[in-house]
Enzyme design. Structure first.
Site, PDB file in Angstrom:
ATOM      1  N   ARG A 119      31.736  -8.110  17.431  1.00  0.00           N
ATOM      2  CA  ARG A 119      31.102  -9.117  16.486  1.00  0.00           C
ATOM      3  C   ARG A 119      30.935 -10.484  17.409  1.00  0.00           C
ATOM      4  O   ARG A 119      31.326 -10.473  18.238  1.00  0.00           O
ATOM      5  CB  ARG A 119      32.460  -9.532  15.230  1.00  0.00           C
ATOM      6  CG  ARG A 119      33.585 -10.108  15.910  1.00  0.00           C
ATOM      7  CD  ARG A 119      34.487 -10.854  14.933  1.00  0.00           C
ATOM      8  NE  ARG A 119      35.893 -11.162  15.738  1.00  0.00           N
ATOM      9  CZ  ARG A 119      35.816 -12.065  16.502  1.00  0.00           C
ATOM     10  NH1 ARG A 119      34.921 -12.977  16.629  1.00  0.00           N
ATOM     11  NH2 ARG A 119      37.082 -12.361  16.916  1.00  0.00           N
ATOM     12  N   CYS A 128      38.707 -19.331  18.320  1.00  0.00           N
ATOM     13  CA  CYS A 128      37.324 -19.753  18.763  1.00  0.00           C
ATOM     14  C   CYS A 128      37.233 -20.498  20.098  1.00  0.00           C
ATOM     15  O   CYS A 128      36.253 -21.216  20.439  1.00  0.00           O
ATOM     16  CB  CYS A 128      36.438 -20.262  17.831  1.00  0.00           C
ATOM     17  SG  CYS A 128      36.533 -19.409  16.238  1.00  0.00           S
ATOM     18  N   GLY A 170      31.218 -14.667  18.313  1.00  0.00           N
ATOM     19  CA  GLY A 170      32.484 -15.332  18.359  1.00  0.00           C
ATOM     20  C   GLY A 170      33.398 -15.212  19.348  1.00  0.00           C
ATOM     21  O   GLY A 170      33.272 -14.218  20.210  1.00  0.00           O
ATOM     22  N   HIS A 181      44.148 -11.724  13.026  1.00  0.00           N
ATOM     23  CA  HIS A 181      44.147 -11.414  11.619  1.00  0.00           C
ATOM     24  C   HIS A 181      45.653 -10.881  11.190  1.00  0.00           C
ATOM     25  O   HIS A 181      46.264 -10.448  11.974  1.00  0.00           O
ATOM     26  CB  HIS A 181      43.257 -10.484  11.363  1.00  0.00           C
ATOM     27  CG  HIS A 181      41.686 -10.892  11.509  1.00  0.00           C
ATOM     28  ND1 HIS A 181      40.967 -11.818  10.843  1.00  0.00           N
ATOM     29  CD2 HIS A 181      40.836 -10.278  12.271  1.00  0.00           C
ATOM     30  CE1 HIS A 181      39.931 -12.042  11.278  1.00  0.00           C
ATOM     31  NE2 HIS A 181      39.448 -10.895  12.091  1.00  0.00           N
ATOM     32  N   VAL A 239      37.842 -15.720  20.299  1.00  0.00           N
ATOM     33  CA  VAL A 239      39.350 -15.014  19.922  1.00  0.00           C
ATOM     34  C   VAL A 239      39.641 -15.476  18.393  1.00  0.00           C
ATOM     35  O   VAL A 239      39.574 -16.582  17.895  1.00  0.00           O
ATOM     36  CB  VAL A 239      40.417 -15.566  20.889  1.00  0.00           C
ATOM     37  CG1 VAL A 239      41.588 -14.972  20.598  1.00  0.00           C
ATOM     38  CG2 VAL A 239      40.042 -15.059  22.205  1.00  0.00           C
TER      39      VAL A 239
END
Lengths: 80, 210
Positions: free
Chosen positions: B65, B164, B67, B72, B69
């Site tokens: 994806r 991020c 972006g 989750h 780091v």
């Protein structure tokens, strides 16, 4: 010779960064193979190979910024 | 759900959408604690050694994806839209802005006013970031997607990273509302918002509750 070109990615998107090539110069590629991945904003975008042949030259390497319409690499098409 | 299993499932759905066997598809799930690195992530933005993270039961994955780091955990709602943009609009930034729009509308139904930041993708409140977005596109079909922080408890784990690559604070729906949030209720609303914003008469969704 077929140029691999950065296609339009949307309104107001003028450029994108090369994240990496799935192949290196000299490799055989098939049409629709994942060829090069670009990034813009929080998205990655995959450019498939436009034809079957040999990836002749990589013009834009990892981390380089390409503009829409610019050639990223060149494929020597396999004779049909 | 394990990040790895969810990724495998995303790719299965992706194949079906790519072959035209399925229309717009949405995967809803939660992840076991995991740190993921997007394509522009730098390892130095994970602030703890991987061995220590492993001991805490937190896995680390590199993904395709966009972006940097992110983290989750089970207190987040994850939505992976697998949509064919060739049938919607071939515009990557438009799609990212629409995802933000969906989260903003969703939060509004809970009485929370969130906003976009023109320079930073995601959804923001006064107290910090509440939703992160990172997608991948192949053959104009999207995968990966967005996460929304719902539960308070999970937020501590963001201290393990620089999200991020920045020093940003994170907030959650529970922290904002000061009461417990029912994930199932948020899921229902989220599906409604996806249909509204993308003008879908129907969206096939898979709700994974494990």
């Amino acid at each position: 010779m077929t140029n691999v070109v950065l296609p339009p990615l949307g309104e107001n998107i003028e450029k994108a960064t090369v994240s990496f090539w799935f192949f290196k110069a000299g490799d055989k590629v098939n049409e629709k193979d994942d060829l090069v991945e670009m990034t813009t904003d929080k998205a990655t975008f995959n450019i498939p190979s436009p034809c079957t042949g040999i990836l002749q030259e990589v013009l834009m390497t990892e981390g380089q910024v390409a503009h829409v319409g610019e050639t990223l690499g060149i494929i020597e098409e396999e004779p049909k | 759900m394990n990040y790895k299993d969810a990724l495998w499932f995303q790719k299965e759905v992706f194949k079906a959408v790519h072959l035209g066997l399925e229309g717009p598809s949405l995967i809803l799930c939660n992840h076991n604690p995991v740190i993921t690195l997007g394509r522009t992530a730098k390892r130095e933005n994970i602030l703890f050694p991987e061995l220590e993270l492993e001991k805490k039961g937190i896995e680390v994955y590199e993904t395709e994806r966009g972006g940097g780091v992110t983290y989750h955990g089970p207190g987040q709602l994850i939505a992976y839209p697998i949509f064919n943009l060739a049938r919607l609009k071939k515009d990557i930034h438009w799609f990212l802005r629409e995802l933000e729009h969906i989260v903003i509308d969703l939060l509004a139904t809970f009485g929370i006013q969130a906003k976009k930041n023109p320079d930073l993708t995601g959804v923001w409140l006064e107290k910090g970031k509440i939703s992160s977005i990172g997608i991948a596109i192949k053959h104009w079909i999207t995968f990966h997607g967005l996460s929304i922080n719902l539960k308070k408890d999970d937020l501590d784990n963001f201290q393990l990273i620089r999200p991020c690559g920045m020093d940003i604070r994170m907030t959650s729906l529970e922290s904002e509302l000061n009461k417990e949030v029912d994930i199932e209720e948020v899921k229902k609303e989220l599906i409604v918002k996806f249909k509204e914003i993308f003008n879908f008469t129907s969206v096939r969704y898979t709700d994974i509750r494990r």
